[in-house]
Write a protein that holds these residues in place. Structure first.
Motif, mmCIF file in Angstrom:
data_model
loop_
_atom_site.group_PDB
_atom_site.id
_atom_site.type_symbol
_atom_site.label_atom_id
_atom_site.label_comp_id
_atom_site.label_asym_id
_atom_site.label_seq_id
_atom_site.Cartn_x
_atom_site.Cartn_y
_atom_site.Cartn_z
ATOM 1 N N ILE A 36 -11.183 0.332 6.884
ATOM 2 C CA ILE A 36 -11.453 -0.297 5.587
ATOM 3 C C ILE A 36 -12.804 0.159 5.059
ATOM 4 O O ILE A 36 -12.984 0.401 3.860
ATOM 5 C CB ILE A 36 -11.398 -1.836 5.712
ATOM 6 C CG1 ILE A 36 -9.989 -2.281 6.106
ATOM 7 C CG2 ILE A 36 -11.800 -2.499 4.393
ATOM 8 C CD1 ILE A 36 -9.885 -3.753 6.466
ATOM 9 N N VAL A 86 0.820 -1.213 0.000
ATOM 10 C CA VAL A 86 0.000 0.000 0.000
ATOM 11 C C VAL A 86 0.857 1.267 0.000
ATOM 12 O O VAL A 86 0.330 2.371 0.102
ATOM 13 C CB VAL A 86 -0.968 0.029 1.202
ATOM 14 C CG1 VAL A 86 -1.875 -1.184 1.203
ATOM 15 C CG2 VAL A 86 -0.222 0.155 2.526
ATOM 16 N N GLY A 141 -7.683 -6.077 -2.484
ATOM 17 C CA GLY A 141 -7.716 -4.772 -1.848
ATOM 18 C C GLY A 141 -8.816 -4.673 -0.811
ATOM 19 O O GLY A 141 -9.129 -5.639 -0.108
ATOM 20 N N ALA A 142 -9.440 -3.493 -0.750
ATOM 21 C CA ALA A 142 -10.432 -3.236 0.299
ATOM 22 C C ALA A 142 -11.612 -4.196 0.247
ATOM 23 O O ALA A 142 -12.185 -4.544 1.287
ATOM 24 C CB ALA A 142 -10.920 -1.797 0.177
ATOM 25 N N ARG A 190 -4.003 5.999 -5.243
ATOM 26 C CA ARG A 190 -4.132 5.078 -4.115
ATOM 27 C C ARG A 190 -5.499 4.390 -4.129
ATOM 28 O O ARG A 190 -5.597 3.180 -3.988
ATOM 29 C CB ARG A 190 -3.942 5.828 -2.790
ATOM 30 C CG ARG A 190 -2.519 6.291 -2.536
ATOM 31 C CD ARG A 190 -2.394 6.880 -1.142
ATOM 32 N NE ARG A 190 -1.089 7.470 -0.915
ATOM 33 C CZ ARG A 190 0.003 6.784 -0.610
ATOM 34 N NH1 ARG A 190 -0.067 5.464 -0.504
ATOM 35 N NH2 ARG A 190 1.151 7.397 -0.407
ATOM 36 N N ALA A 197 -3.350 2.536 4.933
ATOM 37 C CA ALA A 197 -3.764 3.141 3.668
ATOM 38 C C ALA A 197 -4.781 4.257 3.899
ATOM 39 O O ALA A 197 -4.707 5.320 3.279
ATOM 40 C CB ALA A 197 -4.357 2.067 2.754
ATOM 41 N N GLN A 198 -5.718 4.021 4.797
ATOM 42 C CA GLN A 198 -6.706 5.046 5.106
ATOM 43 C C GLN A 198 -6.060 6.281 5.717
ATOM 44 O O GLN A 198 -6.471 7.412 5.471
ATOM 45 C CB GLN A 198 -7.769 4.474 6.049
ATOM 46 C CG GLN A 198 -8.717 5.486 6.676
ATOM 47 C CD GLN A 198 -9.483 6.321 5.657
ATOM 48 O OE1 GLN A 198 -9.591 5.946 4.479
ATOM 49 N NE2 GLN A 198 -10.005 7.460 6.089
ATOM 50 N N SER A 210 -5.681 1.650 -6.640
ATOM 51 C CA SER A 210 -4.970 0.431 -6.258
ATOM 52 C C SER A 210 -5.714 -0.326 -5.158
ATOM 53 O O SER A 210 -5.672 -1.552 -5.110
ATOM 54 C CB SER A 210 -3.550 0.762 -5.807
ATOM 55 O OG SER A 210 -3.552 1.518 -4.607
ATOM 56 N N TYR A 211 -6.408 0.381 -4.271
ATOM 57 C CA TYR A 211 -7.147 -0.284 -3.196
ATOM 58 C C TYR A 211 -8.436 -0.913 -3.717
ATOM 59 O O TYR A 211 -9.090 -1.680 -3.005
ATOM 60 C CB TYR A 211 -7.484 0.707 -2.080
ATOM 61 C CG TYR A 211 -6.291 1.449 -1.519
ATOM 62 C CD1 TYR A 211 -5.000 0.916 -1.611
ATOM 63 C CD2 TYR A 211 -6.437 2.686 -0.916
ATOM 64 C CE1 TYR A 211 -3.902 1.600 -1.125
ATOM 65 C CE2 TYR A 211 -5.343 3.374 -0.415
ATOM 66 C CZ TYR A 211 -4.079 2.835 -0.525
ATOM 67 O OH TYR A 211 -2.989 3.517 -0.039
ATOM 68 N N LEU A 216 -4.424 -1.841 5.214
ATOM 69 C CA LEU A 216 -5.516 -0.967 4.800
ATOM 70 C C LEU A 216 -5.785 0.125 5.826
ATOM 71 O O LEU A 216 -6.227 1.221 5.468
ATOM 72 C CB LEU A 216 -6.769 -1.794 4.528
ATOM 73 C CG LEU A 216 -6.677 -2.667 3.268
ATOM 74 C CD1 LEU A 216 -7.847 -3.630 3.180
ATOM 75 C CD2 LEU A 216 -6.602 -1.800 2.009
ATOM 76 N N ILE A 235 -12.501 3.411 3.334
ATOM 77 C CA ILE A 235 -11.940 3.271 1.987
ATOM 78 C C ILE A 235 -13.030 2.825 1.014
ATOM 79 O O ILE A 235 -13.143 3.355 -0.100
ATOM 80 C CB ILE A 235 -10.772 2.268 1.981
ATOM 81 C CG1 ILE A 235 -9.616 2.796 2.826
ATOM 82 C CG2 ILE A 235 -10.299 2.000 0.554
ATOM 83 C CD1 ILE A 235 -8.469 1.802 2.986
#
Length: 331
Positions: free
Chosen positions: A231, A122, A207-208, A197, A182-183, A200-201, A179, A234
């Motif tokens: 999550i 990530v 991913g999410a 981003r 990532a958030q 990609s998530y 994740l 996202i």
């Protein structure tokens, strides 16, 4: 108090086995202190990780009585009250095992490399574009910094990763720890790669959308990061910018909500066709569910009609209120 520790031990290339150790300890003694006592007084070959002893570093994460936790945080008294397992002599038992979803190196030590590899996926650092600020610091307001506090509390102990049901059945899933980080970056005012981003998530179940919302990551997190909630944020961001045609996971969520708003519950006749068949656009998708549909029809399990549920208007109103609240929260 008397307590028996049952430790799941394992040596390289050998099968795990359970070994028992009897201790006399104070109820307030932490699990880590008990492990130290075992190592220093009974078996010096016992292997486990430790460092700060103050719930800061995350090194001593392991499974205690079936759930992932920090050994320096949990104590014998609470463990024996919450989990009333006793041995044949009536002595309380505490069971300790290595983290799940990671290869065991020896005893309670696991190989954390897959955990770090998933985190790297990530890109858990402010983007290069965001860092290119000439001759001055990249300042944030207190309000902007405050938004990062919860995710920033993560100590990367691996407890959420260990308990993740999605990871146990789907090795491609990036994991709740990654994740949650990532958030944090999606929220960070210094980062300049939000669009990339999010794209990609949105990588299907890797991913999410791989999160099954089992809640276990929230339950075991010692720092209240609430990975599942992060999550969910996202996913909300993805749903806000994606249409039902963008991907099957997005379509699944949007169709589910639309059908429930329309009839109070899911119209099963439409759900598969809209989600898997992409509103009749994906012929391969329709062909993949056709055998199931035929079997359901032949066995009388395919609904030929659809009756909206009682209280549909109330359900629709609740969904619209939640959607409006989410818009205001993201404004």
């Amino acid at each position: 108090m008397q307590v028996q520790f049952q430790i799941l031990r394992q040596k390289p290339q050998q099968s795990p086995y359970l070994e028992k150790f009897d201790l006399e300890v104070e109820p307030g003694a932490t699990i880590l202190e008990c492990l130290n006592q075992i190592k220093w007084e009974q078996d010096g070959s016992l292997n486990f990780r430790k460092n700060c002893r103050n719930t800061i570093c995350g090194s001593c994460s392991m499974r205690v009585n079936g759930r992932s936790a920090l050994a320096c945080k949990e104590n014998v008294g609470s463990e024996t009250r919450l989990f009333t397992q006793v041995n044949e002599a009536g002595i309380p038992v505490v069971t300790v095992a290595p983290l799940g979803n990671l290869p065991v190196i020896k005893d309670l030590i696991v190989d954390m490399q897959p955990f770090w590899d998933d985190l790297e996926r990530v890109e858990p650092y402010v983007s290069t574009q965001g860092r290119k600020v000439p001759e001055r610091e990249f300042l944030q307001t207190p309000a902007e910094r405050e938004k990062l506090n919860q995710m920033g509390n993560c100590i990367l102990c691996g407890a959420c990763y260990s308990e993740c049901n999605a990871k146990s059945v789907n090795p491609d899933f990036v994991g709740p720890h990654a994740l949650a980080k990532a958030q944090r970056l999606l929220t960070d005012s210094r980062d300049g790669a939000t669009a990339d981003r999010l794209e990609s998530y949105n990588n299907a179940t890797a991913g999410a959308w791989g999160c099954t919302r089992c809640y276990l990551c929230n339950e075991v997190c010692p720092m209240e990061v609430a990975p599942m909630d992060q999550i969910g944020k996202i996913k909300s961001a993805l749903l806000a910018q994606k249409t039902a045609q963008d991907s099957r996971p997005v379509r699944h969520r949007k169709v589910m909500v639309d059908l429930v708003k329309a009839g109070g519950w899911v119209d099963e006749r439409k759900f598969g066709i809209y989600v898997v068949g992409n509103f009749f656009r994906d012929l391969k998708g329709i062909a993949s569910i056709l055998p199931l549909g035929l079997r359901m029809i032949s066995s009388g399990k395919f609904p030929l009609g659809f009756e909206p549920s009682a209280g549909t208007e109330e359900v629709r109103s609740l969904i619209e209120q939640v959607q409006e609240a989410e818009k205001l929260a993201n404004f």
